[in-house]
Motif scaffolding. Structure first.
Motif, mmCIF file in Angstrom:
data_model
loop_
_atom_site.group_PDB
_atom_site.id
_atom_site.type_symbol
_atom_site.label_atom_id
_atom_site.label_comp_id
_atom_site.label_asym_id
_atom_site.label_seq_id
_atom_site.Cartn_x
_atom_site.Cartn_y
_atom_site.Cartn_z
ATOM 1 N N THR A 103 0.827 -1.207 0.000
ATOM 2 C CA THR A 103 0.000 0.000 0.000
ATOM 3 C C THR A 103 0.857 1.252 0.000
ATOM 4 N N LEU A 104 1.946 1.253 0.792
ATOM 5 C CA LEU A 104 2.833 2.418 0.845
ATOM 6 C C LEU A 104 3.505 2.658 -0.504
ATOM 7 N N LYS A 105 3.854 1.569 -1.203
ATOM 8 C CA LYS A 105 4.440 1.719 -2.537
ATOM 9 C C LYS A 105 3.460 2.408 -3.477
ATOM 10 N N GLN A 106 2.210 1.987 -3.394
ATOM 11 C CA GLN A 106 1.191 2.582 -4.257
ATOM 12 C C GLN A 106 0.923 4.045 -3.876
ATOM 13 N N VAL A 107 1.079 4.366 -2.585
ATOM 14 C CA VAL A 107 0.922 5.749 -2.136
ATOM 15 C C VAL A 107 1.994 6.629 -2.768
ATOM 16 N N VAL A 108 3.222 6.140 -2.778
ATOM 17 C CA VAL A 108 4.330 6.891 -3.366
ATOM 18 C C VAL A 108 4.087 7.147 -4.850
ATOM 19 N N ILE A 109 3.644 6.110 -5.561
ATOM 20 C CA ILE A 109 3.375 6.240 -7.001
ATOM 21 C C ILE A 109 2.243 7.241 -7.249
ATOM 22 N N ALA A 110 1.190 7.153 -6.445
ATOM 23 C CA ALA A 110 0.046 8.044 -6.618
ATOM 24 C C ALA A 110 0.424 9.495 -6.322
ATOM 25 N N MET A 111 1.239 9.719 -5.297
ATOM 26 C CA MET A 111 1.650 11.073 -4.947
ATOM 27 C C MET A 111 2.517 11.677 -6.047
ATOM 28 N N GLU A 112 3.443 10.891 -6.584
ATOM 29 C CA GLU A 112 4.298 11.382 -7.652
ATOM 30 C C GLU A 112 3.477 11.714 -8.897
ATOM 31 N N SER A 113 2.502 10.845 -9.211
ATOM 32 C CA SER A 113 1.650 11.088 -10.375
ATOM 33 C C SER A 113 0.838 12.354 -10.183
ATOM 34 N N LYS A 114 0.334 12.568 -8.962
ATOM 35 C CA LYS A 114 -0.483 13.742 -8.678
ATOM 36 C C LYS A 114 0.338 15.016 -8.800
#
Length: 309
Positions: free
Chosen positions: A294-305
């Motif tokens: 989940t934390l990995k996906q959080v990092v990806i989502a934040m960078e994309s945003k």
């Protein structure tokens, strides 16, 4: 279902069961249809085969005095009956407050081979449409002719029409010879109508009833296609819909913002254990793998945003 079925405005009870079985991809029986109607989840309608006579109703206060009387409903409300007789036809929803409710319960019990239900419904057979409730009548009260005169004339005209006759035929010819084509039941109906309408010269014997019996109203139980569509839509809305990728990303960004506010960097070594400790304090537990992913996906989502900003 066939393309022709899509043009239909209603289905029989058995055809409705087949239609829902195909649409839901699971077996739906006739008993299921009746049970849904009894529970108030599906409206069953009556398609009147011929025209029927009915009196309109309206909700009334308990102390309201109505010439037609008051009917107490199961929910405590009172239904006021009007005196004016009206002619109705077409498709009407069952109001499910009188004998129509008992009829559906009886149909259901027969489908499941159960005992016949007791009659504990409000007297009368009620139908409704566009917010108006009507009680079908099986006889016409003759105490007040001004309320039934037009209906009686209409009924006599329909009776004559079935025999290829008109009012004028009766007046211009020997009524007795013209009416030989009627059976005993039709002759009795004709005699009563002509007496009440004041056509005494056409009536063959004295007749002074308090009520004039009508032919039993006949109907077919159906489900309208619009009601089937409403039921299917309600079932779709009640099911959990899969979460879209956009909704999921928005939630991940929300988690990322909260982590930043708490000064928690999801990229640092050992952050999984720190997050698990926070969850433990609140009585919540997830596996290390789930938290890490989940934390990995959080990092990806934040960078994309941030890249889109």
């Amino acid at each position: 279902m066939s393309k022709l079925s899509k043009l239909k405005k209603y289905f029989s009870i058995s055809d409705t069961a087949k239609y829902l079985s195909n649409a839901l991809e699971e077996p739906v029986s006739v008993a299921d249809i009746y049970e849904l109607a009894i529970e108030g989840k599906l409206k069953i309608s009556a398609r009147l085969i011929d025209r029927a006579y009915a009196i309109s109703t309206q909700l009334a206060e308990e102390d309201n005095k109505q010439p037609g009387g008051l009917i107490k409903l199961p929910d405590g409300k009172r239904l006021a009956l009007n005196e004016q007789i009206q002619v109705i036809d077409g498709i009407w929803d069952l109001a499910m407050i009188g004998m129509e409710l008992h009829s559906i319960k009886a149909h259901y019990q027969r489908e499941i081979s159960g005992p016949e239900p007791r009659v504990n419904s409000v007297p009368g057979f009620y139908v409704c449409r566009d917010g108006k409730v009507y009680r079908l009548v099986s006889s016409l009260p003759l105490s007040s002719r001004e309320h039934v005169g037009e209906v009686l004339s209409d009924e006599l005209e329909n009776l004559l029409k079935t025999k290829g006759l008109t009012y004028q035929d009766l007046l211009d010819n020997d009524a007795a010879s013209l009416l030989e084509c009627m059976n005993d039941e039709e002759l009795e109906e004709f005699t009563g109508l002509t007496f009440v309408l004041g056509l005494d010269d056409l009536a063959e014997h004295e007749f002074s009833p308090e009520e004039l019996p009508l032919k039993p109203y006949s109907y077919q139980l159906v489900i309208t296609t619009s009601e089937i569509g409403r039921l299917l839509d309600s079932l779709d809305e009640s099911q959990d819909k899969p979460e879209s990728s956009r909704e999921r990303n928005n939630k991940l960004v929300l988690i990322g913002a909260l982590l930043e506010e708490l000064n928690i960097d999801p990229n640092i070594r050992g952050v999984t254990s720190a997050v698990q400790a926070l969850l433990d304090l609140r009585g919540v537990s997830f596996s290390d793998d789930y938290i890490r992913e989940t934390l990995k996906q959080v990092v990806i989502a934040m960078e994309s945003k941030r890249n889109k900003s």
